[in-house]
Design an enzyme around this catalytic site. Structure first.
Site, PDB file in Angstrom:
ATOM      1  N   LYS A   1       0.772  -0.783  -0.250  1.00  0.00           N
ATOM      2  CA  LYS A   1      -0.237   0.496  -0.598  1.00  0.00           C
ATOM      3  C   LYS A   1       0.960   0.969  -0.374  1.00  0.00           C
ATOM      4  O   LYS A   1       1.466   1.481   0.465  1.00  0.00           O
ATOM      5  CB  LYS A   1      -0.940   0.488   0.940  1.00  0.00           C
ATOM      6  CG  LYS A   1      -2.325   0.776   1.025  1.00  0.00           C
ATOM      7  CD  LYS A   1      -2.692   0.524   2.119  1.00  0.00           C
ATOM      8  CE  LYS A   1      -4.005   0.906   2.257  1.00  0.00           C
ATOM      9  NZ  LYS A   1      -5.151   0.748   3.955  1.00  0.00           N
TER      10      LYS A   1
HETATM   11  O1  G3P Z   1      -9.299   2.333   4.865  1.00  0.00           O
HETATM   12  C1  G3P Z   1      -8.854   3.786   4.968  1.00  0.00           C
HETATM   13  C2  G3P Z   1      -9.929   3.711   6.436  1.00  0.00           C
HETATM   14  O2  G3P Z   1      -9.306   2.777   7.232  1.00  0.00           O
HETATM   15  C3  G3P Z   1      -9.956   5.466   6.809  1.00  0.00           C
HETATM   16  O3  G3P Z   1     -10.736   5.342   7.127  1.00  0.00           O
HETATM   17  O4  G3P Z   1     -12.471   6.354   8.882  1.00  0.00           O
HETATM   18  O5  G3P Z   1      -9.906   6.324   9.712  1.00  0.00           O
HETATM   19  O6  G3P Z   1     -11.589   7.690   7.119  1.00  0.00           O
HETATM   20  P1  G3P Z   1     -11.260   6.150   8.410  1.00  0.00           P
END
Ligand code: G3P
Length: 217
Positions: A87
Site C-alpha cells: 500500500k
Molecule cells: O481504508 C481507509 C480507512 O482505514 C480510513 O478510514 O474511517 O479513518 O476515514 P477512516
C-alpha cells in the site's frame, strides 16, 4: 464486488472470515496502532498472521516517502507472504514506486486518494487497486460516492485495469451506494458489513414463521 475488511483486529477479521464472504483485508498504520501493534518485528508478525488467516489480498502500508525507501520497504512487506499487497500513498515518489512494483510483478494499493485526477495517475502507474477515501470526502462536505462513480466512468472509458477499492466506509448504506456506483471492492469495518444483514421486516417475518412452525410440532 469484493468485500475486504478494514481493520488489524484479529477477532473482527476472524468474525468476517467466518461469514464466508471475505475476499481480503486492508490495514494502515493507524489501524495497527489501534490494536497496539508497533515495531518492525511485531508489525511483520501481525501481517503474517492476517495473511495466513484470510485467503485473499492483504494490504500492508509503507511508511517511507522517498522512492528507494518505498521500494525497499515494499519488497520486505511483499516477502512476508505472497498475498501481501504493498500500500503506497498518493505522492510523487509513490507514483514512481507504483510503476516500479507494477513492472516487477508486485501488487499495489494506492492509498489516500481524494480526486479523479489522482485516480488517473494511479491507474497510469499500474496500481492494482486505487483507494478513494469516501468517508473523509463526505466529512469535508463533498460526495464520496460521487467520486467512486466518476472514477468508474473514467476507468471504463479509458480501459484502465486498476480496481476501485472504496475505502473509509462508514455505513452499510455506503457499501450499497458503492456497489451501485461501480466499485470493484469495498473495504469496511466489521459493523457496516454486519449492518447489511439487518431489516426489521426480516426479524418480524422470522418471528412469525418460527411461531407458526410450533403449531405443526
Ligand atoms: O481504508 C481507509 C480507512 O482505514 C480510513 O478510514 O474511517 O479513518 O476515514 P477512516
Amino acid at each position: 464486488m469484493k468485500f475486504f475488511i478494514d481493520t488489524a483486529d484479529l477477532a473482527q477479521i476472524k468474525e468476517a472470515n467466518d461469514l464466508g464472504i471475505l475476499d481480503g483485508v486492508t490495514t494502515n498504520p493507524s489501524l495497527m496502532a489501534k490494536v497496539g501493534i508497533s515495531g518492525e518485528a511485531a508489525v511483520t508478525n501481525h501481517y503474517k498472521t492476517i495473511a495466513e488467516l484470510v485467503d485473499g489480498d492483504v494490504s500492508a502500508e509503507v511508511v517511507s516517502t522517498e522512492f528507494n525507501a518505498i521500494v525497499e520497504e515494499g519488497k520486505k512487506l511483499h516477502a512476508i507472504h505472497p498475498n501481501i499487497v504493498v500500500k503506497v500513498p498518493m505522492i510523487k515518489d509513490g507514483i514512481k514506486a507504483l510503476k516500479w512494483f507494477s513492472d516487477n510483478g508486485i501488487k499495489t494499493n494506492c492509498t489516500l486518494v481524494f480526486s479523479a485526477g489522482q485516480a488517473i495517475l494511479a491507474a497510469k502507474a499500474g496500481a492494482t487497486y486505487v483507494s478513494p477515501f469516501i468517508g473523509r470526502i463526505d466529512d469535508a462536505n463533498w460526495d464520496g460516492v460521487e467520486l467512486i462513480a466518476q472514477i468508474a466512468e473514467i476507468y471504463s472509458v479509458q480501459g484502465y485495469e486498476t480496481q476501485i477499492l472504496a475505502a473509509s466506509i462508514r455505513s452499510s448504506l455506503h457499501i450499497v451506494k458503492c456497489a451501485e456506483a461501480g466499485a470493484n471492492v469495498i473495504t469496511s469495518p466489521l459493523e457496516p458489513i454486519l449492518g447489511l444483514l439487518k431489516h426489521p421486516l426480516t426479524d418480524i417475518g422470522l418471528a412469525k414463521f418460527l411461531e407458526d412452525a410450533k403449531k405443526f410440532k
